[in-house]
Design an enzyme around this catalytic site. Structure first.
Site, PDB file in Angstrom:
ATOM      1  N   ASP A   1      -9.227   6.015  -3.030  1.00 38.50           N
ATOM      2  CA  ASP A   1      -8.120   6.405  -3.488  1.00 38.50           C
ATOM      3  C   ASP A   1      -8.754   7.020  -5.092  1.00 38.50           C
ATOM      4  O   ASP A   1      -9.652   7.082  -5.056  1.00 38.50           O
ATOM      5  CB  ASP A   1      -7.006   5.015  -3.539  1.00 38.50           C
ATOM      6  CG  ASP A   1      -7.623   4.078  -4.647  1.00 38.50           C
ATOM      7  OD1 ASP A   1      -8.845   4.163  -5.030  1.00 38.50           O
ATOM      8  OD2 ASP A   1      -7.082   3.472  -5.631  1.00 38.50           O
TER       9      ASP A   1
ATOM     10  N   TYR B   1      -6.585   6.671   3.736  1.00 40.07           N
ATOM     11  CA  TYR B   1      -6.718   5.661   2.382  1.00 40.07           C
ATOM     12  C   TYR B   1      -6.151   4.697   3.038  1.00 40.07           C
ATOM     13  O   TYR B   1      -6.604   3.461   2.960  1.00 40.07           O
ATOM     14  CB  TYR B   1      -6.096   6.318   1.318  1.00 40.07           C
ATOM     15  CG  TYR B   1      -5.831   4.921   0.371  1.00 40.07           C
ATOM     16  CD1 TYR B   1      -6.548   4.158  -0.066  1.00 40.07           C
ATOM     17  CD2 TYR B   1      -4.439   4.389   0.402  1.00 40.07           C
ATOM     18  CE1 TYR B   1      -6.494   3.125  -0.903  1.00 40.07           C
ATOM     19  CE2 TYR B   1      -4.276   3.260  -0.336  1.00 40.07           C
ATOM     20  CZ  TYR B   1      -5.132   2.539  -1.017  1.00 40.07           C
ATOM     21  OH  TYR B   1      -4.955   1.459  -1.749  1.00 40.07           O
TER      22      TYR B   1
ATOM     23  N   GLU C   1       0.802  -1.186  -0.126  1.00 41.65           N
ATOM     24  CA  GLU C   1       0.120   0.011  -0.011  1.00 41.65           C
ATOM     25  C   GLU C   1       0.809   1.347   0.182  1.00 41.65           C
ATOM     26  O   GLU C   1       0.577   2.179  -0.574  1.00 41.65           O
ATOM     27  CB  GLU C   1      -0.996   0.177   1.244  1.00 41.65           C
ATOM     28  CG  GLU C   1      -1.880  -0.891   1.225  1.00 41.65           C
ATOM     29  CD  GLU C   1      -2.914  -0.840  -0.197  1.00 41.65           C
ATOM     30  OE1 GLU C   1      -2.928   0.253  -0.607  1.00 41.65           O
ATOM     31  OE2 GLU C   1      -3.667  -1.758  -0.607  1.00 41.65           O
TER      32      GLU C   1
END
Length: 344
Positions: free
Chosen positions: A135, A117, A34
DNA sequence: AACACGTGGGA
DNA sequence: TTCCCAAGTGT
């Protein structure tokens, strides 16, 4: 479950992408992926992710590594504060959370480099929690399907989009739902020329119905990055070259580079003077290399390396003499790495 | 809220 | 060449 979600999940079962970090039991692998994926393409991330997991297989391995090693593996990926934050966060996870990423959302959010996020992504994908996330892909899909006309990067627009993401989230399948939205955005609901005819939610999409797909999401105008020209000096002495370490914060923080400074007029004319001022070295131009100009598309710099003769040694602690053969050990931005490779 | 922060690829 | 983008975060 809404019709939208049902169609989305069904599409995902057949069309979801197979990626190296998916199916990892380890929340650490999800976390690393991520962070790397922030503002960065999947194809770019994959080789870095593979290397990273081999070199730092666990949070502990990462926490115990030096920042130099960490930045070396990150070299070329850009946004280097991500690497420093990830490294710092790993140390915190070892010290405060027994090496395990906390499941508490607030604790997660406090770790450096983990924003709203990433909290949603890790919570849903790694922990199976019913958390939405938002996102660039999800934002685009939702803004189109539900025709959000408010600027998507404004406070009001973000609020609407987070609420939409939460409203359609299926209990117990948040991870798949979030990944489905991202995959749809990345493969079908593209920024330009979206593939509406094969989209599983075309029949529900308000933007498609109105023919305004490319007008969603509405974004505030963004400022373009200025372009500067820098002159870089390749200063040799006894088979070594002089390297400078950048401050740990800001542009290319913590990375090494050839002593350089911004020039305004004719680079060839200003070189020696500029370098001298920037490095506080007494240098004498000796032999000009072929002038190389590298232009970034975002933050932009151009360099004009040249060889010069060292006259006096500075006492700057951020300067270091390095054998040409050992330059690979020093993390650099792409321009300096390109210069380094030319030295052979 | 507005900006800084990298890079590589495609139109 | 120039512009825009691509799984955001920190200040």
């Amino acid at each position: 479950m809404s019709r939208f979600t049902s169609r989305l999940l069904n599409w995902y079962r057949q069309n979801g992408r197979t990626l190296p970090w998916r199916g990892h039991r380890d929340s650490y692998a999800v976390w690393v992926s991520e962070i790397m994926l922030q503002q960065t393409r999947v194809e770019t991330v994959i080789p870095y992710f593979e290397k990273w997991i081999k070199r730092f297989p666990t949070v502990k391995a990462l926490a115990q590594s030096s920042e130099q090693d960490v930045l070396n593996l990150w070299e070329g990926l850009g946004y280097y504060s991500r690497a420093r934050n990830l490294h710092q966060a790993a140390k915190i996870v070892i010290e405060q959370y027994n090496g395990e990423l906390p499941h508490d959302l607030d604790a997660l959010r406090e770790l450096p480099g983990i924003g709203r996020y990433t909290v949603g992504a890790i919570a849903s994908m790694a922990f199976g929690m019913d958390e939405p996330t938002l996102d660039g892909n999800i934002r685009r899909v939702l803004a189109r399907v539900f025709d959000v006309s408010e600027p998507a990067d404004s406070r009001a627009g973000e609020k609407i989009l987070w609420e939409l993401a939460a409203k359609h989230l299926p209990k117990g399948e948040a991870g798949n739902y979030n990944q489905a939205l991202m995959d749809l955005g990345a493969t079908t609901c593209l920024p330009k020329n979206p593939h509406c005819l094969i989209c599983p939610v075309m029949c529900l999409c308000k933007a498609h119905e109105l023919g305004i797909q490319e007008k969603r999401p509405v974004m505030k105008p963004k400022k373009k990055t200025p372009h500067y020209i820098h002159a870089a000096a390749v200063i040799e002495k006894n088979g070594r070259v002089l390297l400078a370490k950048r401050p740990s914060k800001g542009l290319l923080g913590g990375m090494w580079e050839f002593p350089n400074a911004r020039v305004n007029g004719d680079p060839a004319k200003e070189l020696a003077k500029t370098i001298q001022t920037a490095t506080r070295l007494k240098v004498r131009r000796k032999e000009a290399l072929e002038i190389v100009e590298h232009a970034y598309s975002h933050f932009s710099v151009a360099t004009h390396p040249f060889r010069c003769e060292l006259v006096s040694m500075p006492e700057n602690q951020n300067l270091k003499w390095v054998r040409v053969g050992e330059l690979e050990d020093y993390p650099m931005g792409r321009i300096d790495r390109q210069i380094a490779r030319q030295l052979n």
